[in-house]
Each structure stands twice: as structure tokens, then as C-alpha cells.
Design a protein around this motif. Structure first.
Motif, short mmCIF file in Angstrom:
data_model
loop_
_atom_site.label_atom_id
_atom_site.label_comp_id
_atom_site.label_asym_id
_atom_site.label_seq_id
_atom_site.Cartn_x
_atom_site.Cartn_y
_atom_site.Cartn_z
N SER A 41 -1.42 5.49 6.88
CA SER A 41 -1.49 6.88 6.42
C SER A 41 -0.53 7.77 7.21
O SER A 41 0.07 8.70 6.65
CB SER A 41 -2.92 7.42 6.54
N HIS A 42 -0.35 7.48 8.50
CA HIS A 42 0.59 8.26 9.31
C HIS A 42 2.04 7.98 8.86
O HIS A 42 2.85 8.91 8.78
CB HIS A 42 0.44 7.90 10.78
N ILE A 43 2.33 6.70 8.58
CA ILE A 43 3.67 6.37 8.11
C ILE A 43 3.96 7.06 6.78
O ILE A 43 5.04 7.62 6.57
CB ILE A 43 3.83 4.85 7.97
N LEU A 44 2.98 7.04 5.88
CA LEU A 44 3.15 7.71 4.59
C LEU A 44 3.46 9.19 4.77
O LEU A 44 4.41 9.72 4.18
CB LEU A 44 1.88 7.54 3.75
N GLU A 45 2.70 9.85 5.60
CA GLU A 45 2.91 11.28 5.85
C GLU A 45 4.29 11.54 6.43
O GLU A 45 4.99 12.47 6.00
CB GLU A 45 1.84 11.80 6.79
N ASP A 46 4.71 10.70 7.38
CA ASP A 46 6.01 10.92 8.01
C ASP A 46 7.17 10.61 7.07
O ASP A 46 8.22 11.27 7.13
CB ASP A 46 6.11 10.08 9.29
N ILE A 47 7.00 9.65 6.17
CA ILE A 47 8.03 9.38 5.18
C ILE A 47 8.17 10.57 4.23
O ILE A 47 9.29 11.00 3.91
CB ILE A 47 7.72 8.09 4.39
N ILE A 48 7.06 11.11 3.78
CA ILE A 48 7.09 12.26 2.88
C ILE A 48 7.80 13.45 3.54
O ILE A 48 8.65 14.12 2.95
CB ILE A 48 5.67 12.66 2.43
N LEU A 49 7.47 13.70 4.80
CA LEU A 49 8.11 14.81 5.52
C LEU A 49 9.60 14.56 5.68
O LEU A 49 10.43 15.48 5.55
CB LEU A 49 7.45 15.01 6.88
N PHE A 50 9.96 13.31 5.97
CA PHE A 50 11.37 12.96 6.11
C PHE A 50 12.12 13.16 4.81
O PHE A 50 13.22 13.73 4.79
CB PHE A 50 11.49 11.51 6.59
N MET A 51 11.53 12.74 3.70
CA MET A 51 12.20 12.89 2.42
C MET A 51 12.34 14.36 2.04
O MET A 51 13.35 14.76 1.46
CB MET A 51 11.42 12.13 1.33
N PRO A 70 0.81 -1.22 0.00
CA PRO A 70 0.00 0.00 0.00
C PRO A 70 0.84 1.28 0.00
O PRO A 70 0.54 2.23 -0.73
CB PRO A 70 -0.84 -0.12 1.29
N LEU A 71 1.90 1.30 0.79
CA LEU A 71 2.77 2.48 0.82
C LEU A 71 3.54 2.62 -0.48
O LEU A 71 3.71 3.73 -1.01
CB LEU A 71 3.76 2.38 1.98
N MET A 72 4.04 1.52 -1.00
CA MET A 72 4.85 1.57 -2.21
C MET A 72 4.04 2.10 -3.39
O MET A 72 4.57 2.85 -4.22
CB MET A 72 5.43 0.18 -2.52
N ILE A 73 2.79 1.71 -3.49
CA ILE A 73 1.95 2.21 -4.59
C ILE A 73 1.76 3.71 -4.48
O ILE A 73 1.91 4.46 -5.45
CB ILE A 73 0.60 1.48 -4.58
N HIS A 74 1.42 4.20 -3.29
CA HIS A 74 1.27 5.64 -3.07
C HIS A 74 2.55 6.37 -3.45
O HIS A 74 2.54 7.36 -4.19
CB HIS A 74 0.95 5.93 -1.60
N LEU A 75 3.67 5.88 -2.92
CA LEU A 75 4.93 6.59 -3.07
C LEU A 75 5.47 6.52 -4.51
O LEU A 75 6.10 7.47 -4.99
CB LEU A 75 5.97 6.03 -2.10
N SER A 76 5.20 5.44 -5.19
CA SER A 76 5.66 5.30 -6.56
C SER A 76 4.75 6.02 -7.54
O SER A 76 5.21 6.84 -8.35
CB SER A 76 5.77 3.82 -6.94
N GLU A 77 3.46 5.76 -7.47
CA GLU A 77 2.54 6.30 -8.46
C GLU A 77 2.22 7.78 -8.23
O GLU A 77 2.23 8.58 -9.17
CB GLU A 77 1.25 5.49 -8.47
N SER A 78 1.96 8.15 -6.99
CA SER A 78 1.56 9.54 -6.72
C SER A 78 2.75 10.45 -6.42
O SER A 78 2.76 11.61 -6.84
CB SER A 78 0.59 9.58 -5.53
N TYR A 79 3.76 9.93 -5.71
CA TYR A 79 4.89 10.78 -5.30
C TYR A 79 6.14 10.54 -6.12
O TYR A 79 7.15 11.24 -5.91
CB TYR A 79 5.17 10.57 -3.81
#
Length: 302
Positions: free
Chosen positions: A289-299, A56-65
Motif C-alpha cells: 500500500s505504501h508503494i502504491l501511494e508513492d507511485i501515484i505521487l511520483f506519477m 496486486p499493484l498492477m490491478i490497482h493501477l490498471s483498474e482503479s487508476y
């Protein structure tokens, strides 16, 4: 998805490689992100699951981000073999697991990347970094989710850890009734805790554990419960300034925050620790969803 051959014993190891593409047009793409200059995200899963936990995270991060996302099935888990065709190579330890990661990243020549590792995956990422010049030259940081670092087992100094006797009992219960133990453990503080999770989603998590090799399950418990990374973390603190983000649940019974993430934060003062409320060990199920948000902020921060 492809396999590659371990340099240690020839085991066939499976990995996922999600590379951003514009054909067809991605769903919900974020225009401010580019797939040309961003570091790759390398995901390492927790025991006893597989790289599927990160989908689920990989799809968000690859396709959207627009991040390239790579995830390896640890040997013996998912679609990876536990051992290869070399019978003299039977001593599979943490260093072998780390070497598998080095093999993959060097083979793919991923360039700049960030490790995102859950539970015992944190130890693998740390040893991979310490053992490879290529990894040290290209790693941009670590995100450790419910890490077992530095040492999750109780000691006189840190009695809050899980006792050696308890880890031995886990092995005995898995030998006796693996499916039953996993089902109950995943519903409690070793899994999702008090959070409501749909039955079909829990079934998917159980199927990941069912797919793992029995020997890999047992020996991995012995590895992550018996290896103290305190000195390795201290060396990392002395030798690098890489950013480290710690994400941990406040109700994790297997790797309590008091003996894991808090201690890592003390050894690595530059690290940032975020504790999720009402969260247990399998954060990807209850707090994705929290992990996704925190990864984006970290990056963004690096």
C-alpha cells in the motif's frame, strides 16, 4: 497472456499486459484518472521471483487508476525460457536481460512510460535506457524499489555490503537445498524481515521461486553481485534529467540501504529517497500500500 521472441537467441519470453477497459465497469475506478494520456508503467521483478509479484499493484493501477501496466518475466523466471534455440548464444549477461526489455517495449510501441523495477531489475532498466534510442525517447522516469544499484557487494570503501563469500555461500546453499533455503531466506532480512505475513502469502512467494530455472537462479546471483553500475549511473546523471524515486527498506540485509540507495542518491542528486521503517527486501509483500501511494505521487509529479 502472450509471449514474444528474444532477438538474442529466440527464447520465448512471457509478459503481462493490463490495458484499462470500461467493459465491464472497473471496480473502484478513480474518476480523475484517464487511460488516454497517462504513461505506461513497466514493471521489472526481483530475484528469484517473477512478474506475478507485481499483480496486486498492477490491478490497482490498471483498474482503479487507469494506467496501462506491463510486466516481463525475466528469462529463466516465471513462464520465460532461460535460453532459446541458438546454441551459440550462451553468454547471457546483464546486457542480454536489458535487450529483452528493449525488444518487448519496441515491439509493443508503448510510447511514454515509467520503469518500476525491484532489486536487480534496476540494473536492467538502466542498461535498457542506455542502449536504446526508443527507450531514451519515451522513458519518463525510474522507480527503483530496494535496488541493488550501484553495487551490492562489499568493497573496502563500502564494507557494509554483502561479501562475495556470502553470495557464493548463497549459491552453495541453493544447490544443496533450494526449497529450504528460499523458505528460510524469505522469512528473514532477505525477504520480509520481522513483519507478520500470512502463511499462504509466503507460500505463494515460495512457489514463484520454485518455478524459476535452476541455472537462471544461480547465474542471476552472479550477475547482480558482480556488476558495478557506478559509472553508468554517473553517465545517466550527465546525460538526462529524468526523475528517479528510490524506495528502500531500512532492514534489507541483501541490498543494505547504506551501500545501494544512499549511494545512488549521491550519484544522482535529483533523485528522491524514501526509506521504509521495519522493512526488508521483499517490500511488495509487506508494504504494497505504501508503494502504491508513492507511485501515484511520483506519477502526479511528472
Amino acid at each position: 497472456m502472450p509471449h514474444f521472441e528474444s532477438s538474442f537467441d529466440g527464447a520465448a519470453l512471457f509478459y503481462r499486459d493490463y490495458i484499462p477497459s470500461l467493459i465491464p465497469e472497473p471496480h473502484n475506478v478513480r474518476a480523475e484518472y484517464s487511460n488516454e494520456s497517462q504513461p505506461t508503467l513497466v514493471f521489472l521483478h526481483q530475484w528469484p521471483l517473477s512478474s506475478s509479484m507485481w499483480e496486486p499493484l498492477m490491478i490497482h493501477l490498471s483498474e482503479s487508476y487507469r494506467f496501462r501496466c506491463i510486466a516481463l518475466d525475466r528469462r529463466g523466471f516465471g513462464k520465460s525460457e532461460w535460453n532459446g534455440m541458438r546454441p551459440e548464444r550462451t553468454e547471457i549477461d546483464y546486457h542480454v536481460l536489458a535487450n529483452d526489455i528493449v525488444d518487448l517495449l519496441e515491439k509493443l510501441e508503448v510510447g511514454k512510460f515509467v520503469f518500476i523495477a525491484a532489486s536487480m531489475g534496476g540494473g536492467e532498466s538502466l542498461l535498457a535506457y542506455m542502449s536504446s534510442n526508443y527507450i531514451r525517447q519515451n522513458c519518463q522516469g525510474f522507480v527503483w524499489v530496494n535496488t541493488s544499484l550501484p553495487y551490492p557487494t562489499a568493497t573496502p570503501e563500502f564494507p557494509q555490503g554483502t561479501t562475495k563469500e556470502t553470495w557464493d555461500q548463497v549459491i552453495d546453499k541453493i544447490r544443496e537445498d533450494r526449497a529450504g533455503f528460499m523458505s528460510e531466506a524469505f522469512k528473514g532480512p532477505l525477504g520480509v524481515g520481522n513483519n507478520e505475513v500470512p502463511d499462504k502469502l509466503m507460500g505463494r512467494i515460495e512457489r514463484m521461486a520454485d518455478a524459476a530455472d535452476a541455472l537462471a537462479i544461480e547465474r542471476s546471483v552472479q550477475l547482480f553481485s558482480g556488476y558495478d553500475f557506478s559509472e553508468t549511473l554517473a553517465t545517466l546523471n550527465q546525460e538526462s534529467k529524468l526523475p528517479v524515486l528510490l524506495l528502500h527498506g531500512d532492514s534489507d540485509a541483501g541490498t543494505p540501504v547504506e551501500v545501494t540507495a544512499w549511494r545512488v542518491a549521491q550519484i544522482l542528486p535529483r533523485s528522491k529517497l524514501k526509506v521504509y521503517q521495519n522493512a526488508s527486501h521483499i517490500l511488495i509483500v509487506t508494504h504494497a500500500s505504501h508503494i502504491l501511494e508513492d507511485i501515484i505521487l511520483f506519477m502526479k509529479s511528472i
